[in-house]
Design a protein around this motif. Structure first.
Motif, mmCIF file in Angstrom:
data_model
loop_
_atom_site.group_PDB
_atom_site.id
_atom_site.type_symbol
_atom_site.label_atom_id
_atom_site.label_comp_id
_atom_site.label_asym_id
_atom_site.label_seq_id
_atom_site.Cartn_x
_atom_site.Cartn_y
_atom_site.Cartn_z
ATOM 1 N N HIS A 90 59.833 12.099 48.288
ATOM 2 C CA HIS A 90 60.388 11.717 49.591
ATOM 3 C C HIS A 90 61.912 11.855 49.613
ATOM 4 N N ARG A 202 59.106 -0.520 40.908
ATOM 5 C CA ARG A 202 58.802 0.002 42.238
ATOM 6 C C ARG A 202 60.104 0.104 43.021
ATOM 7 N N PRO A 206 60.820 1.702 49.908
ATOM 8 C CA PRO A 206 60.580 3.142 49.989
ATOM 9 C C PRO A 206 60.989 3.743 51.342
ATOM 10 N N MET B 63 49.705 7.692 42.514
ATOM 11 C CA MET B 63 49.852 8.627 43.626
ATOM 12 C C MET B 63 48.510 9.297 43.909
ATOM 13 N N GLN B 109 49.736 -0.542 43.273
ATOM 14 C CA GLN B 109 50.741 0.168 44.060
ATOM 15 C C GLN B 109 50.322 1.637 44.095
ATOM 16 N N ARG B 111 50.688 5.375 46.316
ATOM 17 C CA ARG B 111 51.391 6.070 47.380
ATOM 18 C C ARG B 111 50.694 7.375 47.754
#
Ligand SMILES: [Fe+2]
Lengths: 309, 273
Positions: A90, A202, A206, B63, B109, B111
């Motif tokens: 990103h 983390r 984000p 991910m 977690q 993504r």
């Protein structure tokens, strides 16, 4: 026969993709509202200097091209493509396009073989440069008007031991210096390395990675270590620096373990001149500094005094 | 909608030497075992493949690929001289999304990854080469977090399992992973290849025996020691993930092939339900 070449300067040139992201250059697709300015300003100083010095080539040793069999050297005249950071996609999707100094690549290869090392020429034109090479190269020279060479990080310090890795890097450094001298190049070296390397597990946010209110060093201990090492560099205290680097790596998981700094210092013959620290800041908690050794000011080398058994 | 099910599971090696160069006859036993695995999987008529690859490394959580049609050209950073791996496949977006939702609900977690040019890894592409040579089946690709341990990978596998059931899919789940991770650090001829680490061969065989005899919990208990001794590929955590996805009841395992790839251990293991 060309004139004897020389290393003009060497830099610790860290590669968090956040620095490119914060700058918003046209090559990078994601957009930001800035961030990590102190490090980016540090790189601004360096860019000016490199422009003025007009080197023939920038040689980058990168930890994010990790190779299992020997040390690999980019050896195609031009590499271009889209490089997307696998960890921070990103932040970093960068269109790169660079000339490679293939004659110098050949010379480094030959000298590495002469050192008894395992080395390989990377000749696949579809090869995608890693983000370590790209971020470091961009931050040093965003115009990309100087050819580069990328050197892989052989994983010997992880696979065998730090000492084995350091010994390899000393050899590669000597090989690099001889290759530069023989080909008559004026070269800038870049050790693409972060210092203390513990990081957040983390991203704080984000959706706004450049929120600097969330950025801080991982721990005071790590910070003290980074400062100790940087102070030794600033003092030109190469003896003490070489002594503490293994402890530093152990204590902070420093990315310099991957070899770039050892390679660069060996190539520069361990200059005991004061290095200039252009800036230091954390990036997702890791410690990053832009550090310059300007060899045009004259250096009294150690003639390979740091032999590791 | 009927409940979905997992029809087969596999562990397959992910090094490119098994598909490149195309005309090579090296490592025939492993190549043939991979081909057999692919054929068996297709015979089970899945409508999706879920691939967890140790060579797709994630650092900040997990991910999952959500790009509808990843395509591009992959060149391995070590083995670029063997050739290129072009790819063009389709993602089962709904299954990927549901896996993420269920994993996040379980406290992980995770993504989504949906970017043009995002590097698809060698391990995923080697698996696709055998299991999806014409790219007819949609795929869900899952990364390997370097820090995650047994509990976390079991949870991630469970999320895949629950998502498959919830969406009524017939799925084949594949862990792309090597076994022992010691390798030759100098050039070798293909004919010189052997399991190079001292004791790695015996340790690999012991682990394969445990798995093939259905002792999955014992295999998982033995994993930390096995991984430490053999430098196993990502601590062989792909196995945890696979067991999380398969469940450990009424699962039969069979080793279809075993051998070296550049000194490391590689096996093709088939799990039938
Ligand atoms: Fe890095």
């Amino acid at each position: 026969m060309s004139q004897k070449g020389q290393i003009v300067s060497g830099y610790i040139a860290p590669h968090p993709p956040h620095l490119v992201y914060g700058e918003n250059p046209p090559q990078n697709i994601p957009r930001s509202t800035g961030g990590w300015e102190v490090l980016r300003w540090a790189y601004d100083n360096v860019r000016e200097k490199i422009k003025a010095q007009k080197p023939d080539v920038i040689i980058v040793h990168t930890p994010h091209w990790m190779t299992m069999v020997g040390h690999h050297i980019t050896r195609v005249p031009r590499l271009k493509g889209l490089s997307v950071d696998p960890i921070f996609p990103h932040l970093f999707r960068y269109n790169f396009d660079t000339a490679i100094d293939v004659d110098l690549a050949d010379a480094i290869y030959d000298e590495a073989i002469a050192e008894g090392m395992t080395a390989k020429k990377m000749t696949n034109p579809n090869f995608r440069l890693d983000y370590g090479t790209i971020v470091t190269s961009h931050m040093l020279n965003p115009d990309w008007d100087i050819p580069i060479i990328s050197l892989s990080a052989n994983n010997s310090p992880y696979y065998f031991s730090l000492n084995v890795g350091i010994e390899e890097m000393f050899k590669l450094g000597r090989a690099t210096r001889r290759a530069i001298e023989k080909t008559g190049r004026r070269a800038v070296l870049a050790a693409s390395n972060t210092l203390s390397h513990y990081h957040f597990d983390r991203e704080p946010d984000p959706n706004l990675p450049e929120d600097m209110s969330k950025e801080h060093v991982f721990s005071h201990q790590n910070y003290l270590w980074d400062m100790r090492v940087l102070q030794l560099m600033r003092e030109g205290n190469m003896d003490e620096l070489m002594k503490v680097l293994p402890q530093f790596i152990d204590a902070t998981s420093a990315e310099v373990k991957s070899g770039g700094l050892f390679w660069m210092l060996a190539a520069m013959d361990f200059p005991n001149i004061p290095a200039k620290v252009h800036g230091y800041w954390s990036v997702i908690a890791t410690g990053n500094a832009v550090v310059e050794w300007d060899l045009t000011k004259g250096a009294n080398g150690h003639q390979g005094a740091y032999a590791h058994a | 909608m009927p409940d979905g099910q997992i029809v087969k599971g596999y562990i397959v090696p992910g090094l490119p030497h098994l598909v490149l160069p195309r005309d090579s006859s090296s490592r025939a036993e492993l190549r043939n075992a991979c081909r057999l695995a692919g054929a068996n999987a297709r015979q089970a008529r899945p409508d999706v493949l879920v691939i967890f690859s140790t060579q797709w490394i994630s650092v900040l959580g997990h991910m999952v690929q959500t790009r509808p049609n990843p395509k591009g050209m992959h060149v391995d950073e070590n083995w670029y001289a063997l050739g290129d791996l072009p790819y063009d496949f389709h993602t089962d977006f709904d299954l990927a999304k549901r896996t993420i939702e269920l994993g996040v609900a379980a406290g992980l977690q995770i993504r989504p990854v949906d970017f043009e040019g995002f590097p698809v890894d060698t391990g995923t592409l080697v698996a696709l080469d055998f299991f999806n040579p014409k790219n007819e089946l949609p795929v869900v690709c899952i990364a390997c977090n370097i820090y995650a341990g047994r509990e976390e990978e079991l949870k991630l596998g469970q999320a895949v399992h629950d998502a498959i059931r919830a969406l009524g899919r017939r799925a084949v789940v594949i862990g792309s992973s090597g076994l022992s991770g010691h390798w030759f650090t100098k050039d070798i001829q293909d004919s010189e290849d052997r399991i190079v680490g001292d004791g790695d061969d015996a340790e690999n065989r012991r682990m394969l025996d445990l798995i093939a005899s259905g002792k999955f919990t014992e295999a998982m208990d033995a994993m930390p020691e096995y991984a430490r001794k053999t430098g196993a590929d990502m601590q062989f955590k792909a196995f945890f993930w696979l067991i999380g996805a398969l469940g450990s009841k009424n699962v039969k395992a069979k080793t279809l092939g075993y051998g070296p790839v550049w000194g490391s251990g590689a096996a093709v293991i088939e799990f039938s339900l």
